[in-house]
Scaffold this motif. Structure first.
Motif, PDB file in Angstrom:
ATOM      1  N   GLN A   3       1.490  -2.290  -8.856  1.00  0.00           N
ATOM      2  CA  GLN A   3       0.286  -2.801  -9.029  1.00  0.00           C
ATOM      3  C   GLN A   3       0.288  -4.326  -9.635  1.00  0.00           C
ATOM      4  OE1 GLN A   3      -2.677  -1.561  -9.293  1.00  0.00           O
ATOM      5  NE2 GLN A   3      -2.227   0.830  -8.943  1.00  0.00           N
ATOM      6  N   TRP A   4       1.408  -4.781  -9.943  1.00  0.00           N
ATOM      7  CA  TRP A   4       1.483  -6.282 -10.201  1.00  0.00           C
ATOM      8  C   TRP A   4       1.771  -6.925  -8.953  1.00  0.00           C
ATOM      9  CZ3 TRP A   4       6.094  -8.551  -8.822  1.00  0.00           C
ATOM     10  CH2 TRP A   4       6.148 -10.218  -9.044  1.00  0.00           C
ATOM     11  N   LEU A   5       2.529  -6.315  -8.085  1.00  0.00           N
ATOM     12  CA  LEU A   5       2.888  -6.831  -6.881  1.00  0.00           C
ATOM     13  C   LEU A   5       1.607  -7.105  -5.974  1.00  0.00           C
ATOM     14  CD1 LEU A   5       5.018  -7.966  -5.002  1.00  0.00           C
ATOM     15  CD2 LEU A   5       5.324  -5.655  -4.144  1.00  0.00           C
ATOM     16  N   ASN A   6       0.712  -5.802  -6.112  1.00  0.00           N
ATOM     17  CA  ASN A   6      -0.486  -5.946  -5.051  1.00  0.00           C
ATOM     18  C   ASN A   6      -1.436  -6.985  -5.561  1.00  0.00           C
ATOM     19  OD1 ASN A   6      -2.592  -4.676  -3.359  1.00  0.00           O
ATOM     20  ND2 ASN A   6      -3.657  -4.027  -5.300  1.00  0.00           N
ATOM     21  N   GLN A   7      -1.695  -7.230  -6.939  1.00  0.00           N
ATOM     22  CA  GLN A   7      -2.537  -8.242  -7.657  1.00  0.00           C
ATOM     23  C   GLN A   7      -1.978  -9.521  -7.432  1.00  0.00           C
ATOM     24  OE1 GLN A   7      -5.584  -7.456  -8.215  1.00  0.00           O
ATOM     25  NE2 GLN A   7      -5.304  -5.312  -8.074  1.00  0.00           N
ATOM     26  N   SER A   8      -0.614  -9.765  -7.177  1.00  0.00           N
ATOM     27  CA  SER A   8      -0.122 -10.988  -7.053  1.00  0.00           C
ATOM     28  C   SER A   8      -0.237 -11.284  -5.645  1.00  0.00           C
ATOM     29  CB  SER A   8       1.371 -10.842  -7.487  1.00  0.00           C
ATOM     30  OG  SER A   8       1.772 -10.631  -8.761  1.00  0.00           O
ATOM     31  N   THR A  25       6.929   6.477 -11.380  1.00  0.00           N
ATOM     32  CA  THR A  25       7.455   6.404 -12.831  1.00  0.00           C
ATOM     33  C   THR A  25       6.425   5.325 -13.542  1.00  0.00           C
ATOM     34  OG1 THR A  25       8.977   4.826 -12.271  1.00  0.00           O
ATOM     35  CG2 THR A  25       9.548   7.016 -12.448  1.00  0.00           C
ATOM     36  N   LEU A  26       6.475   5.055 -14.838  1.00  0.00           N
ATOM     37  CA  LEU A  26       5.902   3.935 -15.434  1.00  0.00           C
ATOM     38  C   LEU A  26       6.043   2.971 -15.004  1.00  0.00           C
ATOM     39  CD1 LEU A  26       3.814   3.277 -17.840  1.00  0.00           C
ATOM     40  CD2 LEU A  26       5.801   3.231 -19.317  1.00  0.00           C
ATOM     41  N   GLY A  27       7.570   2.652 -14.821  1.00  0.00           N
ATOM     42  CA  GLY A  27       8.038   1.136 -14.273  1.00  0.00           C
ATOM     43  C   GLY A  27       7.393   1.003 -12.704  1.00  0.00           C
ATOM     44  N   SER A  28       7.457   2.007 -12.075  1.00  0.00           N
ATOM     45  CA  SER A  28       7.003   1.799 -10.323  1.00  0.00           C
ATOM     46  C   SER A  28       5.682   1.405 -10.413  1.00  0.00           C
ATOM     47  CB  SER A  28       7.414   3.017  -9.707  1.00  0.00           C
ATOM     48  OG  SER A  28       6.998   4.136  -9.975  1.00  0.00           O
ATOM     49  N   THR A  29       4.834   2.262 -11.194  1.00  0.00           N
ATOM     50  CA  THR A  29       3.422   1.933 -11.485  1.00  0.00           C
ATOM     51  C   THR A  29       2.925   0.528 -11.662  1.00  0.00           C
ATOM     52  OG1 THR A  29       2.881   4.342 -11.832  1.00  0.00           O
ATOM     53  CG2 THR A  29       1.157   2.811 -12.333  1.00  0.00           C
ATOM     54  N   VAL A  30       3.738   0.153 -12.630  1.00  0.00           N
ATOM     55  CA  VAL A  30       3.491  -1.133 -13.116  1.00  0.00           C
ATOM     56  C   VAL A  30       3.851  -2.202 -11.909  1.00  0.00           C
ATOM     57  CG1 VAL A  30       4.140  -3.092 -14.947  1.00  0.00           C
ATOM     58  CG2 VAL A  30       3.448  -0.662 -15.613  1.00  0.00           C
ATOM     59  N   PHE A  31       4.960  -2.029 -11.436  1.00  0.00           N
ATOM     60  CA  PHE A  31       5.372  -3.017 -10.526  1.00  0.00           C
ATOM     61  C   PHE A  31       4.399  -2.970  -9.414  1.00  0.00           C
ATOM     62  CE2 PHE A  31       8.073  -3.631  -6.411  1.00  0.00           C
ATOM     63  CZ  PHE A  31       8.438  -4.535  -6.649  1.00  0.00           C
ATOM     64  N   VAL A  83       0.665  -1.356  -0.203  1.00  0.00           N
ATOM     65  CA  VAL A  83       0.138   0.067  -0.080  1.00  0.00           C
ATOM     66  C   VAL A  83       0.864   1.306   0.053  1.00  0.00           C
ATOM     67  CG1 VAL A  83      -1.710   1.332   1.317  1.00  0.00           C
ATOM     68  CG2 VAL A  83      -1.782  -1.203   1.137  1.00  0.00           C
ATOM     69  N   VAL A  84       2.041   1.418   0.729  1.00  0.00           N
ATOM     70  CA  VAL A  84       2.767   2.175   0.795  1.00  0.00           C
ATOM     71  C   VAL A  84       3.460   2.337  -0.563  1.00  0.00           C
ATOM     72  CG1 VAL A  84       5.053   3.247   1.788  1.00  0.00           C
ATOM     73  CG2 VAL A  84       3.512   2.194   3.328  1.00  0.00           C
ATOM     74  N   GLY A  85       3.847   1.558  -1.203  1.00  0.00           N
ATOM     75  CA  GLY A  85       4.535   1.507  -2.447  1.00  0.00           C
ATOM     76  C   GLY A  85       3.261   2.108  -3.456  1.00  0.00           C
ATOM     77  N   LEU A  86       1.996   1.774  -3.491  1.00  0.00           N
ATOM     78  CA  LEU A  86       1.278   2.198  -4.352  1.00  0.00           C
ATOM     79  C   LEU A  86       0.941   3.812  -4.043  1.00  0.00           C
ATOM     80  CD1 LEU A  86      -1.360  -0.835  -4.283  1.00  0.00           C
ATOM     81  CD2 LEU A  86      -0.161  -0.020  -6.181  1.00  0.00           C
ATOM     82  N   LEU A  87       1.193   4.227  -3.113  1.00  0.00           N
ATOM     83  CA  LEU A  87       0.615   5.647  -2.801  1.00  0.00           C
ATOM     84  C   LEU A  87       1.904   6.408  -2.658  1.00  0.00           C
ATOM     85  CD1 LEU A  87      -1.863   5.088   0.132  1.00  0.00           C
ATOM     86  CD2 LEU A  87      -2.624   5.586  -2.317  1.00  0.00           C
ATOM     87  N   LEU A  88       2.977   5.955  -3.004  1.00  0.00           N
ATOM     88  CA  LEU A  88       4.263   6.878  -3.187  1.00  0.00           C
ATOM     89  C   LEU A  88       3.960   7.934  -4.356  1.00  0.00           C
ATOM     90  CD1 LEU A  88       7.572   4.434  -2.894  1.00  0.00           C
ATOM     91  CD2 LEU A  88       6.338   5.969  -1.260  1.00  0.00           C
TER      92      LEU A  88
END
Length: 325
Positions: free
Chosen positions: A122-127, A114-120, A105-110
């Motif tokens: 979101q992928w980690l959260n859904q995983s 960047t495009l890479g961090s957004t993808v990472f 959650v902390v990572g998602l709300l930082l």
């Protein structure tokens, strides 16, 4: 007498608290997500399992209280899968959802993603969500792994595409100042996660619309399978999964937008990340049981709203169905 007033008589496999009231459901879910059960030793787990087995077989030692039995059941249910009888991997237990989910959650709300961090993120959260769902699945009717994979791929795809799409739209918009753009970007995780949750429910449970789900009478007996009840269950579950992330992904950005203006944090920017993490942990831990408790697990529907063949098969006016998680 004091104990019986504070602690209800133990019922094996039943919730300790009244599930027809919000307060009862809140107490029930606080027990389920209690992170203290993550630190239960192997010997304590064995002791709890033995205590419940003794109760079931009628060989309970004298002096064992209802409170001890409820606590033993809480420990067992937190660690051992009810259908497989196997221990659930610690990060994927419901009691581990807040402590292991907070860093995500902390990572998602930082800010300044960047495009890479957004993808990472979101992928980690859904995983993480997919692993929790699979680890706590209903194993009495085995679900093909392909169905879980469909739900996982659909959730990741929708979350990433919406988050990336909204980020690009906001960055290209000339209507917002840089400060306003930064604030708006902080709220992007919510629509991305909510849409992914809806997509996951639809992909995982679409077969219920054609096959129906069991509806039960007042005695818990199956009256039949209803496609209408299935539609209600899927809609309720989808709505629940939109409500659940709302406080978790909306409140921290609002709180941080206020705190960042304080002179203390203006002068000490290094405190931002630990304070941001604490805010996310506090909001996550407080809002999760409140949000889950809004809706009862077992929902009711009037027989007159169901298929004619089900109405003819029972004298009950209202039937019950499990809406799912």
């Amino acid at each position: 007498m004091a104990e019986s007033a504070a602690c209800p008589p133990f019922q094996l496999g039943r919730p300790r608290y009244d599930q027809s009231t919000f307060l009862g459901r809140l107490k029930h879910f606080i027990d389920i997500i209690d992170p203290s059960t993550l630190f239960v030793s192997e010997s304590r787990l064995t002791e709890c399992v033995k205590l419940l087995d003794d109760f079931k077989s009628g060989n309970l030692s004298p002096g064992v209280t209802d409170s001890q039995l409820w606590e033993a059941q809480k420990v067992k249910q937190a660690i051992i899968h009810p259908d497989t009888g196997e221990k659930i991997f610690m990060p994927f237990r419901m009691s581990g959802y807040v402590p292991f989910g907070t860093p995500i959650v902390v990572g998602l709300l930082l800010p300044n993603q960047t495009l890479g961090s957004t993808v990472f993120w979101q992928w980690l959260n859904q995983s993480h969500n997919a692993c929790v769902n699979y680890a706590n699945r209903n194993a009495t009717k085995p679900t093909p792994t392909s169905k879980f994979l469909q739900g996982y791929v659909g959730a990741v795809s929708s979350a990433v595409s919406i988050a990336v799409g909204l980020n690009i739209l906001i960055q290209k918009s000339s209507k917002f100042s840089p400060a306003t753009r930064l604030i708006i970007q902080r709220f992007i995780p919510f629509p991305a996660v909510a849409s992914a949750n809806i997509c996951n429910v639809g992909l995982m449970r679409h077969s219920e619309l054609s096959e129906g789900i069991d509806v039960l009478d007042n005695n818990g007996n199956v009256v039949g399978s209803s496609r209408i009840a299935a539609k209600h269950a899927i809609m309720e579950t989808a709505f629940t999964r939109v409500v659940l992330p709302l406080p978790i992904f909306v409140l921290p950005p609002m709180i941080m937008a206020y705190l960042e203006k304080l002179p203390l944090l203006q002068a000490r920017r290094r405190l931002l990340l630990p304070i941001h993490s604490f805010v996310c942990l506090a909001v996550f831990g407080l809002s999760l049981p409140l949000a889950i408790s809004l809706f009862p697990q077992m929902s009711q529907i009037e027989v007159s709203h169901l298929e004619p063949e089900i109405a003819m098969a029972t004298d009950c006016k209202v039937l019950t169905y499990n809406k799912g998680l």
